[in-house]
Design a protein around this motif. Structure first.
Motif, PDB file in Angstrom:
ATOM      1  N   VAL A  75       0.836  -1.202   0.000  1.00 34.57           N
ATOM      2  CA  VAL A  75       0.000   0.000   0.000  1.00 34.57           C
ATOM      3  C   VAL A  75       0.870   1.251   0.000  1.00 34.57           C
ATOM      4  CG1 VAL A  75      -1.743   1.318   1.260  1.00 34.57           C
ATOM      5  CG2 VAL A  75      -1.938  -1.150   1.112  1.00 34.57           C
ATOM      6  N   THR A  81      -0.206   7.019  -2.364  1.00 36.89           N
ATOM      7  CA  THR A  81      -0.141   6.962  -0.904  1.00 36.89           C
ATOM      8  C   THR A  81       0.922   7.922  -0.395  1.00 36.89           C
ATOM      9  OG1 THR A  81      -0.898   4.657  -0.878  1.00 36.89           O
ATOM     10  CG2 THR A  81       0.211   5.464   1.095  1.00 36.89           C
ATOM     11  N   TRP A  84      -0.438  11.394  -0.582  1.00 38.39           N
ATOM     12  CA  TRP A  84      -1.308  11.651   0.581  1.00 38.39           C
ATOM     13  C   TRP A  84      -0.483  11.950   1.829  1.00 38.39           C
ATOM     14  CZ3 TRP A  84      -1.199   7.818   4.582  1.00 38.39           C
ATOM     15  CH2 TRP A  84      -1.920   8.182   5.710  1.00 38.39           C
ATOM     16  N   VAL A 108      -6.300   3.806   3.734  1.00 35.08           N
ATOM     17  CA  VAL A 108      -4.994   3.138   3.632  1.00 35.08           C
ATOM     18  C   VAL A 108      -4.998   1.865   4.466  1.00 35.08           C
ATOM     19  CG1 VAL A 108      -2.530   3.373   4.143  1.00 35.08           C
ATOM     20  CG2 VAL A 108      -3.777   5.293   3.139  1.00 35.08           C
ATOM     21  N   PRO A 134      -7.118   2.655  -1.956  1.00 38.80           N
ATOM     22  CA  PRO A 134      -5.877   2.678  -2.737  1.00 38.80           C
ATOM     23  C   PRO A 134      -5.505   1.283  -3.244  1.00 38.80           C
ATOM     24  CG  PRO A 134      -5.644   3.990  -0.744  1.00 38.80           C
ATOM     25  CD  PRO A 134      -6.971   3.303  -0.637  1.00 38.80           C
ATOM     26  N   ASP A 174      -8.113   7.213  -7.729  1.00 38.30           N
ATOM     27  CA  ASP A 174      -7.490   7.691  -6.491  1.00 38.30           C
ATOM     28  C   ASP A 174      -7.663   9.200  -6.340  1.00 38.30           C
ATOM     29  OD1 ASP A 174      -5.201   8.666  -4.653  1.00 38.30           O
ATOM     30  OD2 ASP A 174      -5.159   6.485  -4.423  1.00 38.30           O
TER      31      ASP A 174
END
Length: 379
Positions: A75, A81, A84, A108, A134, A174
């Motif tokens: 992930v 990710t 983010w 997540v 995600p 996303d």
């Protein structure tokens, strides 16, 4: 900061020359994994501990990292990710706690649980009518939804593009995919239709076959490091591509005509930026104080800092190779046009190298990269 001793000199030389075999790019992937984990650790340390949703999701993620660390690693390796995490930390440094970014920790954690195959009932936050997961896609919803992580049905499952043993995400769900380009002319598409996704697959297959046949030195690195293609909205008469240093492994693509050769050009060109961005995370290539936009890189009408000049010149190495291949396989007027384009791109590369030489801002390692590019440009 990663020591240069951890990357053998011959592998750094590959990257400096614009290439990178599978093991060399795998080193970049591992180095980026360390960066991603450091960012997640900082999110857990500095995030809002008085937010019950954040702390609960953080606890789930810590538990998964103990029982199924590879799932958490997967992930974290998703390009958006890191976008983010970087966004959340930037907000926190300014004393801002934006709920949508804080609560994305739930998404997540839920994705990590799905990857781990651990059956949990977890919340997923909703923004703009969608609950994103995600790596997996999104559910349509009006408010936070609860999912059973071993029994999830997505309204907008993520599509993938495959060729042989290579699988990459065709990312159109996303919520963080557009963030690196806010304020620019780069704009990701919305959700693709099934027909559009099939067109992407056909072009992707042909592009990888073209690269394998005509640009084989670039293929091993692509196979290891390319994770995501971000479809962009076409803008005017030219092809467009984009990447972001905070989204390692992702390339944005907008082609006027989505065909194998156009996509092959855009992939090898844009993946150069991905590699160089990872190198810049690992090594000091230039004086970090040189941030003024005082350089005019090849193909840019407005000035950029030294980082932009280095990026543009490095990426032009791949463009030079692409058009060299084109001039040898095309016939008639197309061959003449390819030869003209090759000469133009080669001249722009030389121009970028000359600007870097005169800048006086490269470190010893940066000069090593410059020397390798100069050698390539004069072959």
């Amino acid at each position: 900061m990663t020591s240069t001793l951890s990357l053998p000199e011959e592998r750094f030389a590959q990257l400096a020359a614009g290439f990178g075999d599978a093991e060399t790019v795998r080193w970049l992937v591992r180095a980026q994994g360390s960066v991603q984990r450091e960012l997640l650790s900082a999110v857990g340390t500095f995030g809002p501990r008085d937010d019950a949703r954040f702390t609960a999701a953080w606890g789930v993620l810590l538990g998964l990292d103990a029982s199924a660390p590879e799932a958490v690693t997967q992930v974290l390796a998703h390009p958006y990710t890191r976008v983010w995490a970087s966004t959340l930390l930037g907000n926190i440094s300014r004393g801002e706690f934006i709920a949508a970014d804080v609560h994305h920790m739930e998404a997540v954690a839920a994705s990590a649980a799905i990857l781990a195959g651990i059956d949990l009932r977890l919340p997923v936050p909703v923004r703009d009518g969608k609950a994103p997961l995600p790596l997996f896609g999104a559910l349509r919803a009006a408010e936070t939804v609860w999912i059973d992580t071993c029994r999830v049905t997505l309204d907008e499952p993520v599509r993938t593009l495959t060729h042989g043993d290579l699988t990459v995400t065709l990312e159109d769900t996303d919520p963080y995919r557009a963030l690196p380009y806010i304020g620019s002319e780069i704009e990701p598409t919305g959700r693709l239709t099934a027909a559009e996704a099939r067109q992407w697959q056909r072009a992707f297959t042909g592009a990888l076959e073209f690269i394998e046949t005509h640009l084989p030195a670039y293929l091993p690195g692509l196979r290891v490091g390319l994770r995501t293609i971000l479809p962009l909205r076409p803008d005017g008469p030219t092809d467009r591509s984009a990447s972001a240093r905070t989204a390692f492994g992702a390339v944005g693509i907008a082609a006027r005509q989505l065909n194998p050769q156009s996509l092959a050009e855009l992939l090898v060109h844009e993946f150069q930026h991905v590699k160089l961005g990872a190198m810049m995370d690992a090594f000091e290539l230039y004086d970090r104080a040189d941030i003024e936009p005082r350089y005019h890189p090849p193909c840019f009408s407005h000035p950029r800092p030294i980082e932009g000049l280095l990026h543009s010149t490095y990426a032009h190495l791949a463009l030079t190779d692409f058009w060299q291949a084109q001039r040898t396989i095309a016939t008639g007027s197309a061959a003449a046009a390819a030869a003209d384009r090759h000469a133009e791109v080669r001249a722009l590369t030389a121009e970028g190298i000359a600007l870097l030489e005169s800048a006086g801002s490269l470190t010893v390692l940066g000069t090593t990269v410059l020397d390798a590019m100069r050698h390539r440009a004069t072959d």
